[in-house]
Design a protein around this motif. Structure first.
Motif, PDB file in Angstrom:
ATOM      1  N   SER A   1       0.374   5.073  25.843  1.00 11.91           N
ATOM      2  CA  SER A   1       0.865   4.073  26.794  1.00 11.91           C
ATOM      3  C   SER A   1      -0.306   3.490  27.563  1.00 11.91           C
ATOM      4  N   ALA A   2      -0.074   2.284  28.075  1.00 10.29           N
ATOM      5  CA  ALA A   2      -1.069   1.580  28.888  1.00 10.29           C
ATOM      6  C   ALA A   2      -0.448   0.271  29.314  1.00 10.29           C
ATOM      7  N   PRO A   3      -0.890  -0.297  30.431  1.00  7.82           N
ATOM      8  CA  PRO A   3      -0.432  -1.644  30.743  1.00  7.82           C
ATOM      9  C   PRO A   3      -0.808  -2.601  29.603  1.00  7.82           C
TER      10      PRO A   3
ATOM     11  N   PRO B   1       8.126 -12.881  17.880  1.00  9.14           N
ATOM     12  CA  PRO B   1       6.811 -12.470  17.370  1.00  9.14           C
ATOM     13  C   PRO B   1       5.700 -13.369  17.914  1.00  9.14           C
ATOM     14  N   ARG B   2       4.523 -12.778  18.142  1.00 12.83           N
ATOM     15  CA  ARG B   2       3.343 -13.582  18.496  1.00 12.83           C
ATOM     16  C   ARG B   2       2.703 -14.051  17.196  1.00 12.83           C
ATOM     17  N   PRO B   3       1.856 -15.104  17.280  1.00 12.87           N
ATOM     18  CA  PRO B   3       1.160 -15.513  16.061  1.00 12.87           C
ATOM     19  C   PRO B   3       0.421 -14.312  15.468  1.00 12.87           C
TER      20      PRO B   3
ATOM     21  N   ASN C   1       4.536  -4.910  12.929  1.00 12.12           N
ATOM     22  CA  ASN C   1       4.233  -4.738  14.362  1.00 12.12           C
ATOM     23  C   ASN C   1       5.483  -4.286  15.102  1.00 12.12           C
ATOM     24  N   TYR C   2       6.578  -4.923  14.821  1.00  9.14           N
ATOM     25  CA  TYR C   2       7.886  -4.594  15.397  1.00  9.14           C
ATOM     26  C   TYR C   2       8.957  -4.953  14.384  1.00  9.14           C
ATOM     27  N   HIS C   3      10.155  -4.416  14.609  1.00  9.23           N
ATOM     28  CA  HIS C   3      11.351  -4.965  13.966  1.00  9.23           C
ATOM     29  C   HIS C   3      11.860  -5.992  14.969  1.00  9.23           C
TER      30      HIS C   3
ATOM     31  N   TYR D   1      15.075   3.574  24.756  1.00 14.41           N
ATOM     32  CA  TYR D   1      14.806   2.134  24.826  1.00 14.41           C
ATOM     33  C   TYR D   1      14.655   1.753  26.286  1.00 14.41           C
ATOM     34  N   GLU D   2      13.935   0.650  26.531  1.00 12.95           N
ATOM     35  CA  GLU D   2      13.705   0.179  27.901  1.00 12.95           C
ATOM     36  C   GLU D   2      13.752  -1.338  27.933  1.00 12.95           C
ATOM     37  N   GLU D   3      14.183  -1.868  29.077  1.00 14.71           N
ATOM     38  CA  GLU D   3      14.019  -3.293  29.357  1.00 14.71           C
ATOM     39  C   GLU D   3      12.655  -3.391  30.041  1.00 14.71           C
ATOM     40  N   VAL D   4      11.595  -3.555  29.246  1.00 13.56           N
ATOM     41  CA  VAL D   4      10.231  -3.455  29.775  1.00 13.56           C
ATOM     42  C   VAL D   4       9.906  -4.657  30.677  1.00 13.56           C
ATOM     43  N   TYR D   5      10.363  -5.845  30.282  1.00 15.23           N
ATOM     44  CA  TYR D   5      10.259  -7.048  31.125  1.00 15.23           C
ATOM     45  C   TYR D   5      11.668  -7.631  31.205  1.00 15.23           C
ATOM     46  N   PRO D   6      11.971  -8.415  32.239  1.00 11.60           N
ATOM     47  CA  PRO D   6      13.346  -8.899  32.378  1.00 11.60           C
ATOM     48  C   PRO D   6      13.852  -9.561  31.082  1.00 11.60           C
TER      49      PRO D   6
ATOM     50  N   PHE E   1      13.799  -6.263  25.640  1.00 21.65           N
ATOM     51  CA  PHE E   1      14.099  -4.869  25.325  1.00 21.65           C
ATOM     52  C   PHE E   1      13.195  -4.364  24.203  1.00 21.65           C
ATOM     53  N   TYR E   2      12.833  -3.091  24.305  1.00 20.18           N
ATOM     54  CA  TYR E   2      11.996  -2.437  23.290  1.00 20.18           C
ATOM     55  C   TYR E   2      12.578  -1.045  23.081  1.00 20.18           C
ATOM     56  N   GLY E   3      12.667  -0.580  21.840  1.00 16.38           N
ATOM     57  CA  GLY E   3      13.221   0.750  21.621  1.00 16.38           C
ATOM     58  C   GLY E   3      12.624   1.467  20.429  1.00 16.38           C
ATOM     59  N   THR E   4      12.511   2.783  20.564  1.00 18.35           N
ATOM     60  CA  THR E   4      12.022   3.642  19.477  1.00 18.35           C
ATOM     61  C   THR E   4      13.220   4.060  18.629  1.00 18.35           C
ATOM     62  N   LEU E   5      13.151   3.733  17.349  1.00 17.29           N
ATOM     63  CA  LEU E   5      14.275   4.036  16.448  1.00 17.29           C
ATOM     64  C   LEU E   5      14.186   5.466  15.926  1.00 17.29           C
TER      65      LEU E   5
ATOM     66  N   LYS F   1       7.707   4.459  31.035  1.00 15.65           N
ATOM     67  CA  LYS F   1       8.969   5.194  31.230  1.00 15.65           C
ATOM     68  C   LYS F   1       9.412   5.846  29.934  1.00 15.65           C
ATOM     69  N   GLY F   2       9.334   5.077  28.829  1.00 19.21           N
ATOM     70  CA  GLY F   2       9.699   5.615  27.517  1.00 19.21           C
ATOM     71  C   GLY F   2       8.777   6.766  27.146  1.00 19.21           C
ATOM     72  N   GLY F   3       7.481   6.618  27.461  1.00 19.56           N
ATOM     73  CA  GLY F   3       6.490   7.642  27.116  1.00 19.56           C
ATOM     74  C   GLY F   3       6.813   8.964  27.799  1.00 19.56           C
TER      75      GLY F   3
HETATM   76  P1  5GP Z   1       4.161  -6.118  23.883  1.00 20.21           P
HETATM   77  O1  5GP Z   1       5.209  -7.159  24.184  1.00 20.21           O
HETATM   78  O2  5GP Z   1       2.848  -6.404  24.576  1.00 20.21           O
HETATM   79  O3  5GP Z   1       4.015  -5.821  22.419  1.00 20.21           O
HETATM   80  O4  5GP Z   1       4.695  -4.737  24.504  1.00 20.21           O
HETATM   81  C1  5GP Z   1       5.084  -4.684  25.827  1.00 20.21           C
HETATM   82  C2  5GP Z   1       5.264  -3.245  26.250  1.00 20.21           C
HETATM   83  O5  5GP Z   1       6.381  -2.651  25.565  1.00 20.21           O
HETATM   84  C3  5GP Z   1       4.061  -2.332  25.950  1.00 20.21           C
HETATM   85  O6  5GP Z   1       3.848  -1.528  27.116  1.00 20.21           O
HETATM   86  C4  5GP Z   1       4.543  -1.488  24.804  1.00 20.21           C
HETATM   87  O7  5GP Z   1       3.909  -0.216  24.798  1.00 20.21           O
HETATM   88  C5  5GP Z   1       6.028  -1.354  25.153  1.00 20.21           C
HETATM   89  N1  5GP Z   1       6.846  -0.916  24.015  1.00 20.21           N
HETATM   90  C6  5GP Z   1       6.715  -1.248  22.712  1.00 20.21           C
HETATM   91  N2  5GP Z   1       7.636  -0.614  21.964  1.00 20.21           N
HETATM   92  C7  5GP Z   1       8.356   0.166  22.813  1.00 20.21           C
HETATM   93  C8  5GP Z   1       9.439   1.081  22.633  1.00 20.21           C
HETATM   94  O8  5GP Z   1       9.944   1.333  21.540  1.00 20.21           O
HETATM   95  N3  5GP Z   1       9.931   1.685  23.738  1.00 20.21           N
HETATM   96  C9  5GP Z   1       9.425   1.450  24.980  1.00 20.21           C
HETATM   97  N4  5GP Z   1       9.966   2.128  25.996  1.00 20.21           N
HETATM   98  N5  5GP Z   1       8.394   0.614  25.191  1.00 20.21           N
HETATM   99  C10 5GP Z   1       7.870  -0.030  24.118  1.00 20.21           C
END
Ligand code: 5GP
Ligand code: ADP
Length: 189
Positions: free
Chosen positions: A9-11, A42-44, A51-53, A72-77, A80-84, A105-107
């Motif tokens: 994890s990291a900002p 997706p980013r360019p 990178n992600y699903h 899973y977390e709502e990392v930004y408003p 959503f991001y989640g570990t499957l 938080k997920g970490g």
């Molecule tokens: P980015 O949009 O820059 O790829 O990721 C934004 C943030 O979401 C990063 O802090 C990344 O570590 C986090 N993130 C990515 N996948 C997951 C996930 O499955 N679960 C959680 N909780 N955070 C995630």
């Protein structure tokens, strides 16, 4: 469980993806990357399934209801991001070392779930000013998204003491070597 979990994890912008990619390319340690699901676009240069699903908000909601996520977390408003479960359970049972790039938080949640089978590692920026410069240099996010990520960084940095170990990413090659060595020591146990 035969395998191990490495939580990184990291900002945003600290260099997590760069460090993980380099360690995987060097191949000194065999790592399997857990591809998270997200509803952000997706980013360019990013590829679906690599990178992600990349899924829609509705698909993300359905996955939550089916119980597909370990966390899973709502990392930004609204983002959503989640570990499957499908990305980690079988691979750990097969003895693989699975790397998770997830938010603070997920970490912390995953570390609590897997205990000594998981190493939680925090990548720190040399400073918040340098973090902003890297996000601007990466040029993948809008100025608003960069402001949002920088303002969240201070909050996220307050979680660092709760991780097993930290690496400061100032000189990139040194940070890659240090992270790799911490992972190797952990997987050799
Ligand atoms: P980015 O949009 O820059 O790829 O990721 C934004 C943030 O979401 C990063 O802090 C990344 O570590 C986090 N993130 C990515 N996948 C997951 C996930 O499955 N679960 C959680 N909780 N955070 C995630
Ligand atoms: P994260 O995955 O944590 O969001 P990235 O790996 O995308 O961060 O890195 C953000 C930007 O900073 C990228 O453009 C990357 O090339 C750059 N970067 C990473 N580490 C360093 C470093 N030690 N010094 C300078 N730039 C770096």
């Amino acid at each position: 469980m035969k395998g191990k979990i490495i939580i990184i994890s990291a900002p945003s912008g600290c260099g997590k993806s760069t460090i993980i990619r380099s360690i995987m390319e060097r191949g000194n340690v065999n790592l399997s990357f857990s591809v998270s699901a997200t509803n952000r676009p997706p980013r360019p240069g990013e590829t679906d399934g690599v990178n992600y699903h990349f899924i829609s908000t509705e698909e993300f909601q359905d996955a939550i209801e089916r119980g597909d996520f370990v966390e899973y977390e709502e990392v930004y408003p609204g983002r959503f991001y989640g570990t499957l479960k499908s990305e980690i359970i079988h691979r750990c049972e097969a003895g693989e070392t699975v790397v998770l790039d997830i938010d603070v938080k997920g970490g912390i949640r995953v570390k609590e779930m897997f205990g000594d089978d998981a190493l939680s590692l925090y990548i720190m920026p040399p400073s918040v000013e340098e973090l902003r410069r890297r996000l601007e240099g990466r040029a993948t996010d809008s100025p608003e998204a960069i402001d949002q990520r920088v303002s969240k960084a201070e909050y996220e940095l307050s979680f660092a003491p709760r991780y097993d170990t930290c690496v400061v990413n100032d000189d990139l090659s040194a940070a890659i070597a240090e992270t790799e060595s911490k992972i190797m020591n952990f997987t050799a146990k």
